[in-house]
Design a protein around this motif. Structure first.
Motif, PDB file in Angstrom:
ATOM      1  N   UNK A 114     -19.620 -29.518 -51.224  1.00  0.00           N
ATOM      2  CA  UNK A 114     -19.036 -30.842 -52.094  1.00  0.00           C
ATOM      3  C   UNK A 114     -18.093 -30.889 -51.804  1.00  0.00           C
ATOM      4  N   UNK A 115     -17.159 -29.926 -51.897  1.00  0.00           N
ATOM      5  CA  UNK A 115     -15.462 -30.726 -51.124  1.00  0.00           C
ATOM      6  C   UNK A 115     -15.760 -30.354 -49.271  1.00  0.00           C
ATOM      7  N   UNK A 116     -14.943 -31.712 -48.938  1.00  0.00           N
ATOM      8  CA  UNK A 116     -14.887 -31.359 -47.669  1.00  0.00           C
ATOM      9  C   UNK A 116     -13.519 -32.672 -47.557  1.00  0.00           C
ATOM     10  N   UNK A 117     -12.750 -31.471 -46.662  1.00  0.00           N
ATOM     11  CA  UNK A 117     -11.458 -31.840 -46.108  1.00  0.00           C
ATOM     12  C   UNK A 117     -11.175 -32.882 -44.485  1.00  0.00           C
ATOM     13  N   UNK A 118     -10.682 -33.847 -44.243  1.00  0.00           N
ATOM     14  CA  UNK A 118     -10.417 -34.304 -42.959  1.00  0.00           C
ATOM     15  C   UNK A 118      -9.139 -33.397 -42.538  1.00  0.00           C
ATOM     16  N   UNK A 119      -9.174 -33.313 -41.647  1.00  0.00           N
ATOM     17  CA  UNK A 119      -8.358 -31.999 -41.066  1.00  0.00           C
ATOM     18  C   UNK A 119      -6.857 -33.315 -41.189  1.00  0.00           C
ATOM     19  N   UNK A 120      -7.324 -34.067 -40.275  1.00  0.00           N
ATOM     20  CA  UNK A 120      -6.186 -35.384 -40.806  1.00  0.00           C
ATOM     21  C   UNK A 120      -5.726 -35.058 -41.833  1.00  0.00           C
ATOM     22  N   UNK A 121      -6.046 -35.564 -43.309  1.00  0.00           N
ATOM     23  CA  UNK A 121      -5.699 -35.632 -44.534  1.00  0.00           C
ATOM     24  C   UNK A 121      -4.800 -34.142 -45.258  1.00  0.00           C
ATOM     25  N   UNK A 122      -5.582 -33.332 -44.452  1.00  0.00           N
ATOM     26  CA  UNK A 122      -5.844 -31.682 -44.747  1.00  0.00           C
ATOM     27  C   UNK A 122      -3.515 -31.583 -44.258  1.00  0.00           C
ATOM     28  N   UNK A 123      -3.791 -31.957 -42.825  1.00  0.00           N
ATOM     29  CA  UNK A 123      -2.151 -32.031 -42.122  1.00  0.00           C
ATOM     30  C   UNK A 123      -1.186 -32.814 -42.907  1.00  0.00           C
TER      31      UNK A 123
END
Ligand SMILES: O=C(O)CCC(=O)C(=O)O
Ligand SMILES: [Fe+2]
Length: 259
Positions: A244-253
């Motif tokens: 359900x929860x997906x994080x884009x690497x860009x957003x995580x950075x």
């Protein structure tokens, strides 16, 4: 091929609760060539790809979830997409109701004879639908009713964090599903949420027949189990899910930089 124009209505496991809408079984879901190609990919993976657990070994694609059950966005390897997701799952519209409209996570579990997985539930990190393709050997999946006293741990042992099933020993399954090699098993909704599932640690499954196996009428070939016995061989499962929860690497950075 005409026999691959499946219709979900025809492959419901009607012996299970939930108005029959919560479990489906398709024998010969993939061809022998497709099975061989998948086994080759899995078994020739570099050794570090496997996580060795006490009762099986495991590959996680594209990567393990983070501590708060988030998937770092990344495509699945193409050999896990084609032909299973595209075209087979797509044709069945299997994940049409899930948030990402497609599976984004696959666990590859390998069990040698005598190995299994303790009764557990897959938990709230996923949309409640699991599509399992079996390779290499036949095996029985057991479904257990959850305890009513709230004692159930709700353990998600998927990625190997389970502490073991001492509390489960001696417990009898409520339903048994026989998964032939090359088959697809879909469990969702009530079957996903209200039952635990597990695979007994044994080298033979016994007592198999139309009264004990709830998908007996859907088997591709019940012949080999005519004596009620399945002698286990090494079996590999691919379990497809939508995290359900997906994080884009860009957003995580960005998030990390703000801290
Ligand atoms: O191998 C299977 O069919 C079951 C695996 C499983 O329950 C899991 O990975 O959560
Ligand atoms: Fe599971």
């Amino acid at each position: 091929m005409s026999e691959r124009n499946w219709n979900l209505e025809d492959v419901r496991i009607t012996g299970l609760p939930g108005d029959g809408v919560d479990a489906f079984y398709i024998a010969d879901f993939i061809t022998q060539d497709e099975e061989e190609r998948l086994l080759e990919k899995i078994t020739t993976a570099p050794l570090p790809t496997w996580k060795h657990l006490s009762h099986r070994r495991l590959q996680t694609h594209p990567s393990p979830l983070t501590n708060n059950n988030t998937l770092l966005a990344s495509p699945l390897p193409s050999w896990l997409v084609c032909p299973i997701i595209s075209p087979h799952f797509d044709r069945l519209a299997l994940f049409a109701g899930s948030p990402h409209k497609a599976p984004n996570h696959v666990l590859v579990n390998e069990y040698i004879p005598g190995q299994g997985i303790m009764p557990h539930e897959d938990g709230a990190a996923y949309y409640p639908l699991v599509a399992t393709v079996s390779l290499g050997g036949d095996i029985v999946l057991d479904l257990y009713e959850k305890r009513k006293d709230g004692e159930e741990t709700g353990n998600n042992e998927m990625e190997g964090n389970n502490s073991g099933g001492g509390a489960n020993s001696g417990r009898l399954p409520k339903y048994r599903i026989l998964q032939e090699r090359r088959s697809l098993l879909v469990t969702r909704n009530r079957i996903y949420r209200d039952y635990l599932h597990g695979i007994a640690e044994r080298d033979r499954d016994e007592g198999l027949g139309p009264d004990s196996i709830c998908n007996w009428n859907l088997l591709g070939d019940p012949g080999p189990f005519g004596d009620g016995v399945n002698v286990r061989e090494t079996r590999i499962s691919l379990t497809y899910r939508d995290v359900l929860k997906v994080a884009k690497l860009g957003n995580t950075m960005k998030f990390l930089n703000k801290r």
